[in-house]
Every structure is written in C-alpha cells, then in structure tokens.
Motif scaffolding. Structure first.
Motif, PDB file in Angstrom:
ATOM      1  N   GLY A 356     -25.213  60.889 146.281  1.00 46.12           N
ATOM      2  CA  GLY A 356     -24.861  62.259 145.941  1.00 46.12           C
ATOM      3  C   GLY A 356     -23.979  62.407 144.726  1.00 46.12           C
ATOM      4  N   GLY A 357     -23.687  61.303 144.035  1.00 44.46           N
ATOM      5  CA  GLY A 357     -22.789  61.372 142.886  1.00 44.46           C
ATOM      6  C   GLY A 357     -21.337  61.446 143.325  1.00 44.46           C
ATOM      7  N   GLY A 358     -20.472  61.886 142.411  1.00 46.06           N
ATOM      8  CA  GLY A 358     -19.053  61.973 142.737  1.00 46.06           C
ATOM      9  C   GLY A 358     -18.367  60.626 142.827  1.00 46.06           C
ATOM     10  N   PHE A 359     -18.846  59.646 142.052  1.00 44.62           N
ATOM     11  CA  PHE A 359     -18.268  58.305 142.087  1.00 44.62           C
ATOM     12  C   PHE A 359     -18.336  57.685 140.700  1.00 44.62           C
ATOM     13  N   VAL A 360     -17.174  57.280 140.192  1.00 43.13           N
ATOM     14  CA  VAL A 360     -17.085  56.500 138.962  1.00 43.13           C
ATOM     15  C   VAL A 360     -16.521  55.143 139.347  1.00 43.13           C
ATOM     16  N   PHE A 361     -17.221  54.073 138.978  1.00 43.56           N
ATOM     17  CA  PHE A 361     -16.802  52.747 139.414  1.00 43.56           C
ATOM     18  C   PHE A 361     -15.616  52.250 138.598  1.00 43.56           C
ATOM     19  N   ALA A 362     -14.605  51.826 139.316  1.00 45.03           N
ATOM     20  CA  ALA A 362     -13.461  51.079 138.791  1.00 45.03           C
ATOM     21  C   ALA A 362     -12.836  50.412 140.003  1.00 45.03           C
ATOM     22  N   PRO A 363     -12.140  49.310 139.818  1.00 48.45           N
ATOM     23  CA  PRO A 363     -11.446  48.705 140.960  1.00 48.45           C
ATOM     24  C   PRO A 363     -10.308  49.606 141.444  1.00 48.45           C
TER      25      PRO A 363
END
Length: 389
Positions: A356-363
């Motif tokens: 659904g989106g709403g996610f940017v990858f970073a630790p």
C-alpha cells in the motif's frame, strides 16, 4: 518513475515501482565515516566523501554523488551543516578535537579513540535556575548565518535534480537541545520545579527554528526551487527503550504544541511539503498527538522499543503516516547479526511495511561504526532484490 515521483507516490500511500531508499537525505538516515569507507572498499567503489561533513558530532558523512547514484538513494539533503564551518572553527590539540555547537554546548573527540564526539560542557548546567539564566545563551549572528546557509543551498540544489529534496534541520530538537544546554539531571528537575523556565527555553529554540525554516523557504521561493523540496525534517527523541522520556501528558502539554507551531508555519508557507519527524524510542502512545500536530512521516520506527510493533503501527497509522525507516534493527541485527540474518529481517519488514505504499527504506537510525561491510551489502542487496512492487 524518477526518484522524486517514487517518494511522492509512497507519501501518497500508493505503491511506486519499487520501495524508495534513503541514504544521507537527513542527519538521521545516514552512515558513519568508517562504516561507509569499509563498505565501499569491499565492492571496489570510490571512497571519496562529499565536500560537506554534515554532522561531525555523529561522524556521519555525505557519500560522493557517484556512489549515491550507484546505491539508488532517492533523496538529497538541503540544509545547514550541524557545526557551521567545521573545518575552520574546530580547535585541534594533538589528537583532541573540540567544537562548540549552535547553543554553546562543547564537544570533544579523540582521534584514534572515540567513535563520536562527546558532550563535555553544558552552558547553563551551573546556573542557579533555568528561568534566570537564558540571557547567558549565545546570540546567533543571523545575517552571517543565513548568508552561509544560502551559499550551501545554492551548492546543494545542483545535486537535487529529479531526486527528493529534503530540507533538513540545523540543530537537535526541543528536549534534546534543552537537555544539552541545561544538563540532563537539571533539565528533568526543571520540568517539575521550573516549568516556566522550560517553556521559555522551548520558546527560544522554536523562535530559532522558525527563523531557520523561514531562511530556507525564502531562498526556495526566491530561487524558484520550492517545488524541489518535498519533505522538511525535524527531530526530538521523545522515547526511551520502554517509555516516553517524561510523562505522556507532560509531553502533550509542554512539547508537542511547539511542534504543531513549527509544522503549521512551514506548511502555510510551503503547502505541498510533508513533515518528517525523527523520534527514537517507545512513542506509540503519543503518535495520535503528533499526527494531530501535523506529522506526516515517522522516523526511525524503532520497532524493538516497547509498544512499537510494526504490524500494529502499520494497521493503526498506515493510512496517515509514512514509515521512513524501520528497515532493519541497528542495535543487534545490522551490527551483530550474520549477513543471512540481516537479509531475513529486511525481507520480513518489507512484507509488513511495503504493502500500500507509505514506506521509505532506511535502517533504524544511522548506520553505525560497528556495522560490517558484509552486513551493509546484505541489507542493500536484499532491498534491491525484494523491494519491487
């Protein structure tokens, strides 16, 4: 999709072509110098570092533009250095480096011994009361400060292009700055016995933040670059491993209204931007209050803290919050786990946060000095393989 479109799509809670990735877009989604150099060396990439060491206190660096493109980072940072003119203002005595920050706090770093700078002097720690000592804080020469900031922005904007431009903070948050200025024990006592002084210090910090944000926005409007700023990034660590740093009701009364002031002011001037806030720790209980204050993006999503279960966060807040971080735990897995464990955790978290989106990858927070190059690449390779929609 280009990089900005990719992030704007996920900020709109829709699925882009792949999960966006942020490396060095902010001072809390970056990588420390040693970890970076080791990781690049392992794969034969350039070990050059960008001209601006954006936060020497944390020992994080700006990777070269060549490597940021190779690593497919969708972001580029815009904003002041955390220690203005670090090269010329640092004081060096043998292996010891000393710096003074925006509020007169002093930090030391021993080369070959320390991993990060250490706070060694708080300007108001010895004052009898907070209320009676605020006049002792240094006054910023804003004309000079803004002139340097605008020069930095002119140089940084050349690298933004079709990337997501993040206007990043210049200092720590309200409670973080207050703790450093007053000394930790004193400030926690002040919240109980001198709330008027605490409020006055918050007002000073907010005033400075608004002047900083206005300087960036004025520059953006005057130069026609407002559309290249997609996100403004603020911070304040309001949580510990198990609880909020002070009672949630006190945070609601004393701290969060000030962030509402900042977010409202910025959005009034740049209505299209999304607000990003970094807060480590167990802050599940105050997330509704931060959302009401105007928060759009949560970082670093410390899912190992009490109450921060990722499935529950996605279920309860995934329609209004973008989770920027949480891609892999940096306290145990990324630094101490085997590469296979890193890969497994990245895949598990993608399955939870990506739909659904709403996610940017970073630790979870910056990639620290103790992260091996093998684990860095295990994280990155897994994102490349499994991070497609």
């Amino acid at each position: 999709m280009n990089n900005r479109e990719r992030i704007q799509t996920t900020l709109g809670h829709c699925e882009p072509d792949r999960i966006p990735y942020d490396l060095a877009g902010t001072t809390v989604t970056a990588i420390t110098k040693n970890a970076y150099l080791r990781a690049m060396k392992l794969r034969g990439l350039s070990c050059n570092i960008g001209d601006d060491e954006i936060d020497p206190i944390q020992q994080i660096v700006t990777p070269s533009e060549e490597n940021l493109i190779f690593l497919k980072s969708d972001t580029r940072r815009l904003g002041a250095q955390r220690i203005p003119d670090y090269v010329n203002t640092k004081r060096v005595n043998g292996h010891l480096i000393e710096v003074t920050d925006f509020y007169g706090c002093k930090w030391k770093f021993k080369q070959g011994h320390d991993l990060y700078f250490h706070l060694v002097d708080s300007p108001l720690e010895k004052a009898g009361s907070l209320s009676g000592s605020l006049h002792l804080l240094p006054q910023t020469d804003w004309d000079t400060y803004i002139a340097v900031l605008r020069k930095n922005l002119d140089e940084q904007i050349r690298k933004v292009g079709d990337f997501c431009g993040i206007a990043d903070r210049n200092t720590a948050g309200l409670t973080e700055n207050s703790l450093r200025i007053r000394g930790y024990e004193n400030w926690f006592m002040d919240t109980m016995i001198d709330p008027v002084g605490v409020e006055a210090l918050f007002n000073r910090i907010v005033e400075d933040k608004l002047r900083y944000w206005d300087a960036i926005i004025d520059w953006a409007i005057e130069t026609g670059n407002g559309n290249k700023i997609s996100v403004i990034s603020e911070c304040d660590d309001l949580g510990s491993q198990t609880t909020t740093i002070i009672d949630p009701d006190t945070l609601r009364q004393m701290v969060i209204p000030h962030f509402k002031t900042i977010f409202t002011h910025v959005k009034k001037r740049l209505p299209h931007v999304k607000t990003f806030m970094h807060s480590c720790g167990a802050i599940r209980e105050i997330l509704p209050d931060l959302i009401e204050a105007g928060l759009d993006i949560l970082n670093p999503v410390q899912f190992t803290a009490t109450g921060m279960d990722l499935k529950e966060l996605k279920r309860d807040f995934g329609d209004v919050l973008t989770f920027w971080g949480g891609g892999v735990d940096t306290q145990s897995v990324l630094n101490h786990g085997a590469p296979e464990l890193v890969a497994d955790e990245v895949k598990r978290i993608i399955d939870i946060l990506a739909p659904g989106g709403g996610f940017v990858f970073a630790p979870v927070h910056n990639i620290q000095d103790d992260v091996s190059p093998e684990n860095f690449w295990a994280m990155w390779d897994t994102l490349q393989k499994y991070g497609k929609y």
